[in-house]
Design a protein around this motif. Structure first.
Motif, PDB file in Angstrom:
ATOM      1  N   GLY B  35      -8.334   8.321   1.587  1.00 36.44           N
ATOM      2  CA  GLY B  35      -7.782   9.389   2.373  1.00 36.44           C
ATOM      3  C   GLY B  35      -8.729  10.565   2.456  1.00 36.44           C
ATOM      4  O   GLY B  35      -9.909  10.467   2.169  1.00 36.44           O
ATOM      5  N   SER B  36      -8.218  11.728   2.831  1.00 35.80           N
ATOM      6  CA  SER B  36      -9.118  12.872   2.922  1.00 35.80           C
ATOM      7  C   SER B  36      -8.504  14.125   2.313  1.00 35.80           C
ATOM      8  O   SER B  36      -9.162  15.138   2.203  1.00 35.80           O
ATOM      9  N   GLY B  37      -7.250  14.044   1.905  1.00 35.33           N
ATOM     10  CA  GLY B  37      -6.551  15.247   1.475  1.00 35.33           C
ATOM     11  C   GLY B  37      -6.647  15.521  -0.010  1.00 35.33           C
ATOM     12  O   GLY B  37      -5.757  16.117  -0.590  1.00 35.33           O
ATOM     13  N   GLY B  38      -7.694  15.066  -0.689  1.00 34.56           N
ATOM     14  CA  GLY B  38      -7.843  15.343  -2.099  1.00 34.56           C
ATOM     15  C   GLY B  38      -7.060  14.367  -2.963  1.00 34.56           C
ATOM     16  O   GLY B  38      -6.349  13.500  -2.470  1.00 34.56           O
ATOM     17  N   ILE B  39      -7.235  14.523  -4.268  1.00 37.05           N
ATOM     18  CA  ILE B  39      -6.642  13.573  -5.201  1.00 37.05           C
ATOM     19  C   ILE B  39      -6.058  14.318  -6.388  1.00 37.05           C
ATOM     20  O   ILE B  39      -6.372  15.486  -6.610  1.00 37.05           O
ATOM     21  N   TYR B  40      -5.186  13.650  -7.129  1.00 42.61           N
ATOM     22  CA  TYR B  40      -4.813  14.167  -8.443  1.00 42.61           C
ATOM     23  C   TYR B  40      -4.935  13.037  -9.445  1.00 42.61           C
ATOM     24  O   TYR B  40      -4.933  11.867  -9.081  1.00 42.61           O
ATOM     25  N   GLU B  41      -5.093  13.443 -10.718  1.00 42.12           N
ATOM     26  CA  GLU B  41      -5.450  12.461 -11.730  1.00 42.12           C
ATOM     27  C   GLU B  41      -4.303  12.267 -12.713  1.00 42.12           C
ATOM     28  O   GLU B  41      -3.712  13.233 -13.196  1.00 42.12           O
ATOM     29  N   GLN B  79      -6.010   1.805 -27.860  1.00 43.71           N
ATOM     30  CA  GLN B  79      -5.584   1.322 -26.544  1.00 43.71           C
ATOM     31  C   GLN B  79      -6.609   1.775 -25.503  1.00 43.71           C
ATOM     32  O   GLN B  79      -7.347   2.735 -25.726  1.00 43.71           O
ATOM     33  N   ALA B  80      -6.638   1.061 -24.390  1.00 43.73           N
ATOM     34  CA  ALA B  80      -7.516   1.475 -23.294  1.00 43.73           C
ATOM     35  C   ALA B  80      -6.841   2.594 -22.523  1.00 43.73           C
ATOM     36  O   ALA B  80      -5.671   2.477 -22.149  1.00 43.73           O
ATOM     37  N   VAL B  81      -7.562   3.690 -22.298  1.00 42.88           N
ATOM     38  CA  VAL B  81      -7.026   4.798 -21.516  1.00 42.88           C
ATOM     39  C   VAL B  81      -7.682   4.734 -20.140  1.00 42.88           C
ATOM     40  O   VAL B  81      -8.899   4.825 -20.021  1.00 42.88           O
ATOM     41  N   VAL B  82      -6.852   4.549 -19.117  1.00 39.54           N
ATOM     42  CA  VAL B  82      -7.371   4.428 -17.756  1.00 39.54           C
ATOM     43  C   VAL B  82      -7.029   5.704 -17.002  1.00 39.54           C
ATOM     44  O   VAL B  82      -5.859   6.071 -16.906  1.00 39.54           O
ATOM     45  N   ALA B  83      -8.065   6.368 -16.507  1.00 40.38           N
ATOM     46  CA  ALA B  83      -7.849   7.554 -15.673  1.00 40.38           C
ATOM     47  C   ALA B  83      -7.754   7.103 -14.225  1.00 40.38           C
ATOM     48  O   ALA B  83      -8.603   6.351 -13.751  1.00 40.38           O
ATOM     49  N   ILE B  84      -6.692   7.550 -13.554  1.00 36.48           N
ATOM     50  CA  ILE B  84      -6.413   7.074 -12.192  1.00 36.48           C
ATOM     51  C   ILE B  84      -6.404   8.262 -11.238  1.00 36.48           C
ATOM     52  O   ILE B  84      -5.743   9.272 -11.507  1.00 36.48           O
ATOM     53  N   ASP B  85      -7.155   8.130 -10.145  1.00 35.42           N
ATOM     54  CA  ASP B  85      -7.090   9.123  -9.075  1.00 35.42           C
ATOM     55  C   ASP B  85      -6.105   8.635  -8.024  1.00 35.42           C
ATOM     56  O   ASP B  85      -6.254   7.521  -7.523  1.00 35.42           O
ATOM     57  N   ILE B  86      -5.145   9.482  -7.694  1.00 43.16           N
ATOM     58  CA  ILE B  86      -4.175   9.098  -6.665  1.00 43.16           C
ATOM     59  C   ILE B  86      -4.278  10.081  -5.506  1.00 43.16           C
ATOM     60  O   ILE B  86      -4.477  11.286  -5.707  1.00 43.16           O
TER      61      ILE B  86
END
Lengths: 255, 185
Positions: B35-41, B79-86
């Motif tokens: 997309g183009s409207g930025g992300i949050y994590e 544990q595995a910590v996965v950072a996700i950008d949405i």
């Protein structure tokens, strides 16, 4: 034994001479860029004239890959991956390598023959007599034209092989892979760095082919036999160097 | 060759060459941003992430809404910590959504599938997805299956000194694609 040494000596001398020649060409490049008309003319002979062979070969390579890929993927029930199979093979390997091989046969040999004949008919020494530097006037424009043409031809080859005339025609229209799946899988798997790798490869091949063909022409023996030998060894050496260099570049960019 | 015609032909050649590069770049290769409207994590912790990699897709109902930004390991829980950008336009995902590691197609890459929950509150920048489901690892399942089969054989047959754990390290790398073949459902 002494024969072996002379073969090795000849090889090293040729390599050294070719390296000095490359440096001479590179030094002449800025001057050559001031004469865009000469480059334009060579772009026509080297690039535009190679267009047809590249377009047709690209299309056929796309068809072949689609057929072969479909056969293999059917055994895994994975024909949905046909698009990415074709696209990955073409972009990463087929387009740079096949284009470079065809280009060496089509344009590299012609360059070597042309320059070799110029030398055999004393045109190059005639230029020197008139205080015209044949490196700047003849060699450098051809070298630049090869450098510009090959990446562009590679991209055209890739588009022809993947696009609707190539793999898409066989995969989607003939074998019935869903059109959305074909493109969707390509979008999902092919990343920008694949395209960049492909262009870097073809630029390297351009340097190699340009270098070999002008060197072979410029240092050809000034006889009809010498010109024919220069043409042959241009194609042979270019092809071998391209596949060898391709392995090195692939290993280098492998991740 | 007339010089005007020459210029036109060379110009044509360069044009379609550049056009082909553009097609390869923008139509064939996927771009990295969503997309183009930025992300949050947001973050999520998994016991095992399988073959998930940085840049893998994050999908909800099959639609791509983000990507995996980074993977690290929690020093305390291992544990595995996965950072996700949405994608910022998807800012109304319930807080109690479930993140599952799934496999796209037969030979596809692994991705994170989000299943929405029913919470009134929604995920925000910095919040953590509490409910997660690890990657389905076929090797483990096959190992357990083989162990249970040999155990059964030992009960019924004579008490031969059959090493129960012997077939456990069975799955050679050749089965790795097959592991992806069976989606974790």
């Amino acid at each position: 034994m002494s024969r072996n040494r002379s073969v090795l000596g000849d090889f090293l001398r040729g390599l050294g001479g070719a390296t000095f020649f490359l440096i001479t060409i590179l030094r002449a490049l800025p001057g050559a860029l001031l004469r865009p008309r000469l480059i334009l003319q060579q772009l026509y002979y080297v690039g535009v004239m190679s267009l047809i062979i590249i377009v047709i070969s690209g299309t056929f390579v796309g068809w072949i890959l689609a057929l072969q890929g479909f056969r293999t993927l059917t055994t895994f029930g994975a024909t949905s991956a046909l698009g990415v199979f074709v696209a990955a093979t073409v972009i990463r390997e087929m387009a740079p390598v096949v284009t470079a091989l065809l280009f060496a046969g089509r344009a590299g040999s012609a360059l070597a023959a042309e320059i070799g004949l110029m030398k055999a008919t004393d045109q190059l020494s005639g230029m020197e007599m008139m205080a015209v530097d044949p490196i700047k006037r003849v060699i450098a424009p051809r070298f630049i034209a090869v450098l510009i043409s090959l990446p562009l031809l590679t991209a055209i080859f890739a588009v022809m092989a993947i696009g609707w005339a190539g793999g898409h025609l066989i995969g989607v229209d003939l074998l019935g892979v869903d059109q959305g799946t074909y493109w969707g899988q390509i979008h999902a798997q092919i990343k920008l760095h694949d395209v960049i790798e492909s262009i870097i490869k073809s630029a390297c091949f351009g340097v190699v082919i340009g270098w070999i063909s002008v060197y072979q022409g410029y240092f050809a023996a000034p006889t009809s036999e010498g010109v024919s030998r220069a043409t042959t060894s241009t194609v042979v050496m270019s092809s071998l160097t391209v596949v060898g260099l391709d392995f090195v570049l692939t290993a280098f960019m492998f991740r | 060759m007339q010089s005007r015609a020459l210029e036109i032909l060379v110009g044509f050649f360069v044009c379609i060459g550049v056009a082909a590069v553009f097609v390869l770049t923008f139509r064939v290769a996927s771009q990295d941003h969503v997309g183009s409207g930025g992300i949050y994590e947001v973050t999520a912790k998994f016991d095992n992430i399988g073959a998930l990699t940085r840049g893998a897709a994050v999908k909800m109902a099959g639609v791509k809404i983000g990507s995996v930004k980074g993977i690290s390991i929690d020093p305390k829980t291992f544990q595995a910590v996965v950072a996700i950008d949405i994608d910022k336009t998807r800012n109304d995902i319930p807080l109690d959504s479930t993140a599952k590691i799934m496999t796209a197609g037969l030979l596809g890459e692994q991705y994170i599938g989000l299943e929405p929950g029913g919470d009134d509150q929604s995920l925000q920048n910095g919040s953590e997805i509490k409910f997660t489901q690890s990657a389905f690892i076929l090797e483990n399942i096959i190992g357990q299956l083989l162990v249970s089969m040999t155990q059964k054989g030992k009960d019924s047959d004579s008490p031969a000194p059959a090493p129960a754990n012997a077939p456990a390290p069975a799955p050679a790398p050749a089965t790795a694609p097959a592991a992806k073949a069976a989606p974790a459902k």
